[in-house]
Design an enzyme around this catalytic site. Sequence first.
Site, PDB file in Angstrom:
ATOM      1  N   ARG A 148       0.828  -1.215   0.000  1.00 14.19           N
ATOM      2  CA  ARG A 148       0.000   0.000   0.000  1.00 14.19           C
ATOM      3  C   ARG A 148       0.857   1.257   0.000  1.00 14.19           C
ATOM      4  NH1 ARG A 148      -0.735   3.385   4.269  1.00 14.19           N
ATOM      5  NH2 ARG A 148      -2.647   4.625   4.399  1.00 14.19           N
ATOM      6  N   GLY A 173      -8.720  12.681   4.577  1.00  9.19           N
ATOM      7  CA  GLY A 173      -8.524  11.615   5.549  1.00  9.19           C
ATOM      8  C   GLY A 173      -7.049  11.331   5.724  1.00  9.19           C
ATOM      9  N   GLU A 195      -8.158  15.800   8.466  1.00 11.14           N
ATOM     10  CA  GLU A 195      -8.364  14.589   9.264  1.00 11.14           C
ATOM     11  C   GLU A 195      -9.415  14.868  10.326  1.00 11.14           C
ATOM     12  OE1 GLU A 195      -8.586  11.076  10.939  1.00 11.14           O
ATOM     13  OE2 GLU A 195      -7.487  11.442   9.072  1.00 11.14           O
ATOM     14  N   GLU A 224     -16.671  17.259   4.609  1.00 12.39           N
ATOM     15  CA  GLU A 224     -17.972  17.837   4.273  1.00 12.39           C
ATOM     16  C   GLU A 224     -18.254  19.121   5.032  1.00 12.39           C
ATOM     17  OE1 GLU A 224     -18.151  13.407   3.626  1.00 12.39           O
ATOM     18  OE2 GLU A 224     -17.435  14.734   5.215  1.00 12.39           O
ATOM     19  N   GLU A 238      -6.577   7.819   0.647  1.00 12.68           N
ATOM     20  CA  GLU A 238      -6.629   6.360   0.679  1.00 12.68           C
ATOM     21  C   GLU A 238      -8.007   5.994   1.221  1.00 12.68           C
ATOM     22  OE1 GLU A 238      -7.260   3.268   2.155  1.00 12.68           O
ATOM     23  OE2 GLU A 238      -5.461   3.075   3.390  1.00 12.68           O
ATOM     24  N   GLU A 247     -17.030   1.287   4.632  1.00 12.78           N
ATOM     25  CA  GLU A 247     -16.755   2.510   5.402  1.00 12.78           C
ATOM     26  C   GLU A 247     -17.266   3.776   4.712  1.00 12.78           C
ATOM     27  OE1 GLU A 247     -12.589   2.557   6.277  1.00 12.78           O
ATOM     28  OE2 GLU A 247     -12.779   1.110   7.913  1.00 12.78           O
TER      29      GLU A 247
END
EC number: 2.1.1.319
Length: 737
Positions: A148, A173, A195, A224, A238, A247
């Site tokens: 990853r 994120g 985050e 948002e 990611e 999720e």
Amino acid sequence: MSAEYHNVELRMFDEAQFTCRTLGTGLTVGLRNSKVISVRRDNETVKEIHISSLSNIYRFSQKTVAVCTKKCVGDAVFTTYLLGFDSPGDVRGFLNSSDLLKPLCNENKKETRTSIFDRRTDSWSAVQYFQFYSYISQQQNMMQDYIRTSTYQKAILANASADFRGKVVLDVGAGSGILSFFAIQAGATRVYAVEASNMATHCNSLVQANKLAGRIVVISGKIEEITLPEPVDVIISEPMGYMLYNERMLESYVHARKFLAPHLRQPVKKKQNRRERERLDEDDQSPYVKQLSDSEHSDEVLTDELDCEDIDIEDQVHDGATKLSNKSLPCPGIMFPSVANLYIVPFSDEALFAEQYGKANFWYQQSFHGMDLTALRNAAVTEYFNQPIVDTFDIGICPALPCIHKVDFRTVSESELSSIDIPLNYQITTCSTIHGLAFWFDVGFLGSQRDVWLSTAPTEPLTHWYQVRCLLGTPLFVQEGQSLNGRVVMHANSRQSYDVQIELIVPGSETKIVNSLDLKNPHFRYNGYPPAPPPGSHVRSPTETYYANLCAQQQQQQQMEMQPQTMVNNGNPISLAAAAAAVVGGVGMPNNNSGQINYRNSPVYTMNQATGFLAATGSIPNIVQTIPLAVANDNLLQNQSHSMQLSPQPVNQSSLEFGRFITSNNSQIASSMLRSVNIPSATPVIEPLTNVSGSGIPTNESVYYNPVISSNFGDSCFTMNNVVNPSKNWNSGIHQE
């Protein structure tokens, strides 16, 4: 009297003079009889404001309420009072203290409404979700996924000059901020790391410690709900979960497109744009574009979904990437990842199916400590088979090619991610029993310089996403050549996951198998061991293969233990240090200028692995054409346990190269300087060789020859003659193609 609110400031607004006069501070406000707002100082009444259906009440700011009243219907003059409360909580409490005030409160949603994320997510689910990702150990688990992390870094750095250098980047994120650091490595001017969990504090600590405070800006909050001081050029994230969609982070990733500079936003279908505008509110709009919906030019508003009459997104998608046929349209903004492919394939796994049923059989007990459990057995079966299985498997259990569901993050709308319908159509290649559907995904980073793909396939190195399997409640037997149809329907739920419906149908029959699964409640089955191939995968005797491998390993060990002192070059001893140069230049002398081997005229040296040696005076093109295929690179027989070749196979003479060694799955031939070692205990026998296993060695050439040690199993003979694995010292200085 309803609840009272203290430390309130009261002002009256004079519309004629456009001034505001303070009537008092430190006051107490309460609602009497639901029709009168009473403002007092201690026991003294300062003002009573009568409200009715003619009144208007607005939340003027975070802590201020405006009350507009007039005496009668025909009165055009409003008297406006401003109530300044001590906290936003007092404002909410005051506006909800009366049924008369509640609808007035709801008229202005600017401050009291919830975000898109909050509207689609249960509060308890959000709390658990953000708490989980606030743990350093969980961030470590993701960062230590080498596939990853390294793939993301490779994708970003491989497109550094075109897509990142001098650009403003948004990291959605961000977590630990590792992707933000990669963007800085690629030359980004500034990165906004957003985050929502408490990990934002740790992320900021890493930014400060790495002296990047001016270039990485950590923003604590949901994508948002936050705003940015400037538009961005690139979005990285990611957002993938188990089975790609779990999720529901993909929706937040897509929502972040509103922060792209207007000229970078990808157009989508006009019919989607209109439908979205009907529910468009301030959360959905770009923070950089003025609201023009009330003007005659409202159609010119740039949102993240632009009008595009003649574009069909489905026609644009090719191999997971979107290609715009109309050059006048805006270029898409860079989003890493850009596209994703979800692969779905039927699988056969009797052991897994029996394992799940075996768990449910616990509830068959009629006397468990004196208690009858059988009433829950059917419910237990349903629950166990409603769990997606997170583990890995051998691709050999899949009797058909996978179906592919593609998504382009640059164009897909949030609403399309809330309900997903995937048709299935398979052609069965092997008779088998279908126990369910297996899922994995690939994501593509489509850069301006290079495309990079990250795969979670069972044929690739394992990642922390593993693969996911969804069982059917009833197995389905299929035959070779048979067609199998069906569909997978995924409905998003408020628990940040999906309710999955799978359906398989045999065309032309009444057979239809269905099952429902809860992606929020997976069963983590991976045990740390690589998956075994399915039963019946061996095409040759496993026992013979095992002992052949063992024999080869023993002979290699004997070779390594040998400490030869001299080599023979046409009868003249030379030192080992000169061995590597013995054939360079065609006359046994090194050629330091070319750095390569002139093997056409070079003498050849071969060695018996166990007890003797074999020397030939011919050149390499005339040397052995038949070499056992059981010799691998430095680690003998590594990764060859399932495909070991026991009998020799002829090889192409033109393929002989120095530094290449053959494996059972590789046609490149072992032919680096086959050499002879003078071992004192060996007694060489000089005899002409007319033919050695069809090797083509000329009959007039002499060789030193000792018998070959071999292990015989039936008709197969495993031999190590004439092929060696050179040491690092021998290979040093030799050019490899």
